[in-house]
Design a protein around this motif. Sequence first.
Motif, short mmCIF file in Angstrom:
data_model
loop_
_atom_site.label_atom_id
_atom_site.label_comp_id
_atom_site.label_asym_id
_atom_site.label_seq_id
_atom_site.Cartn_x
_atom_site.Cartn_y
_atom_site.Cartn_z
N UNK A 184 0.84 -1.19 0.00
CA UNK A 184 0.00 0.00 0.00
C UNK A 184 0.88 1.25 0.00
N UNK A 185 2.06 1.15 -0.57
CA UNK A 185 3.00 2.27 -0.56
C UNK A 185 2.39 3.48 -1.26
N UNK A 186 2.52 4.65 -0.57
CA UNK A 186 2.03 5.93 -1.09
C UNK A 186 0.53 5.96 -1.31
N UNK A 208 4.99 5.38 3.25
CA UNK A 208 4.53 6.69 2.76
C UNK A 208 3.01 6.76 2.58
N UNK A 209 2.28 5.84 3.18
CA UNK A 209 0.82 5.92 3.10
C UNK A 209 0.32 7.09 3.95
N UNK A 227 5.75 -2.63 7.39
CA UNK A 227 6.42 -1.33 7.42
C UNK A 227 5.41 -0.22 7.22
N UNK A 228 5.39 0.71 8.18
CA UNK A 228 4.65 1.96 8.04
C UNK A 228 5.63 3.12 7.90
N UNK A 229 6.77 2.86 7.31
CA UNK A 229 7.79 3.89 7.18
C UNK A 229 7.28 5.10 6.43
N UNK A 230 7.53 6.30 6.99
CA UNK A 230 7.13 7.57 6.40
C UNK A 230 5.60 7.71 6.27
N UNK A 252 10.21 6.85 10.71
CA UNK A 252 9.88 8.11 10.03
C UNK A 252 8.37 8.36 9.92
N UNK A 253 7.55 7.55 10.59
CA UNK A 253 6.12 7.81 10.58
C UNK A 253 5.80 9.06 11.41
#
Length: 598
Positions: A184-186, A208-209, A227-230, A252-253
């Motif tokens: 689910x990126x972005x 990045x979501x 991963x929920x990064x950013x 980075x979330x």
Amino acid sequence: MTHSSPERRYSYGCGRPGCCGTPVAGHSDCLAHLESADRARYLASLHPGADIDHRGTTLGRALVDELLGAVRDPESRRPVLGHARFEEAVFPDGAFFHEAEFSSEAHFRAARFPRFAGFRRTRFAGPADFTDACFEDESSFVQARFEGQTLFYGARFHGEAEFLSARFHDVAWMGGARFGTVQFDSAGFDGDADFNRVRFDGETSFTSAEFGGRATFSGARFECGVSFGWAHFAATPVLGPLVSRQTLSLRNAVFDGPVVIEAAASGLDCGRTRWASTATLRLRHADLDLTDAVCEYPVTVAARATPFAAGPHPLPEDGLSGDPGVRLVSVNGVDAAHLMLHDIDLSACRFAGAVHLDQLRVDGWCTFAVPPTATRRPWSPRKVLAEEHHWRARAGRTPGRRRGWTKAPDGTPGLRPAAIAALYRQLRKSLEDGRNEPDAADFYYGEMEMRRHDASRMMSERALVTSYWALSGYGLRAARALIWLLAAMTGTLLAMMLWGLPADDPKPLTKGRQVAVGQDMALVTETPDPVNPAGPVAGRLTTERFEKAVRVVINSVVFRSSGQELTTAGTYTEMASRITEPVLLGLAVLAVRNRVKR
């Protein structure tokens, strides 16, 4: 991941035996079984935005292409469908709805896609229903736009699923779905995103979501980590409770509002995570990394003693370690003024690089590392920091001195004793402010140990600190001070019996003369100088001399003079003991006080 294909629930009236498809208007057969001429006439009657109903129909690749070609807009070159009904339809050769536009409702409830399902850049202007759909191969919703409510309740994704840069403008319901590998990126969720009770069997990524509404993952299970990064959580009050057999990454979330994170995971990576409001992390089993995390408001990290529950039943934690405790591994770069730890294992935590450690709040049952068994007192091991373990493992001159001390992880910079002493000093103040005096005393011991080993300090200072350590363990080891006191008293006792007490107690001698005239009398009383004892040593060790020596020693301990006649050697011995022995007694009393005060 293995799933069984859903069975057909309904028959929609196709005239062919064994077919469940919906008959085309004016015919008794479904689209798949129409004669060629009838099919051509039906397709020719369609136009961009036409409503279609092919529930239960088996639609091969060529038939899908013909159907989409019949509703293609000549200007935009995009297939445009109106109210589309594909409930329980089967797409045996794959379905390519790329860049299609569903201007009204799109129903794919219980549809089955044995081959690739493509919805890249597809636009769903109305509700999109994929409840109980089965995707047996790869599926792609890259850059798809869901402008109405989206339902993937109970959907099954056997192969890799891509929702890269997909946009959900309304509520996205994913509850009870099951994914393999999914991205689910972005992706953007403008409304609420419901991932309750979803199972993710493969690698999962929400990098990045953007979650504009509430993102709920109650009862979600991640078999290969997530991963929920950013990722950006604008209004998520509760994230979880969820279970992850591997690392749950929030690196980075950003959390804009107050949030409670509840997770049972093998690891939780919060490197550079930013909490713009209050946050509470309730965890189980996790190795937590807070490197460079930003805490603008109070952040509480607590270990949960009992398993999480989503509904009436506890979440299964099979595959996780047997110990449900939480281990903090790093607070490097964190402003600890807003951080509170409760029931956390800090034995491997790296505190170097954090600021305001003196304001860190340590509550509940938080544990620190201890020295190796071979170097500690087994009845009372002191608390030490991981940084001291790393330094001693690196600095020991011989393998024997390094044995048992934990080496630093690869890539961890080595600290000098002065830097470790500063860490001990700040954390000691934190514990003192929390009225934890015994553990604060251990950190004072650690600070002094680093000062003793700090080669940058003057030799005189190090010698003084070393003497303080040897005599009383920096005023914290009562047994050490008492042993020295007993040794000093024993030495004084022997010195007194052998050389300090005179051979015999001097007796006063009165001398004078009587003058007859006027009856005046002049008398002079003199006490002879004490006579040093002579003869064999064994002859001086008598009971009488022992009793006199004991009085001298006991009075010396309490800084008093015994009044006993002494030889010159005994006088100087008493003077020395009246200085050293009260100091040793005071150090022993100080050590006891530091251990029992609150």
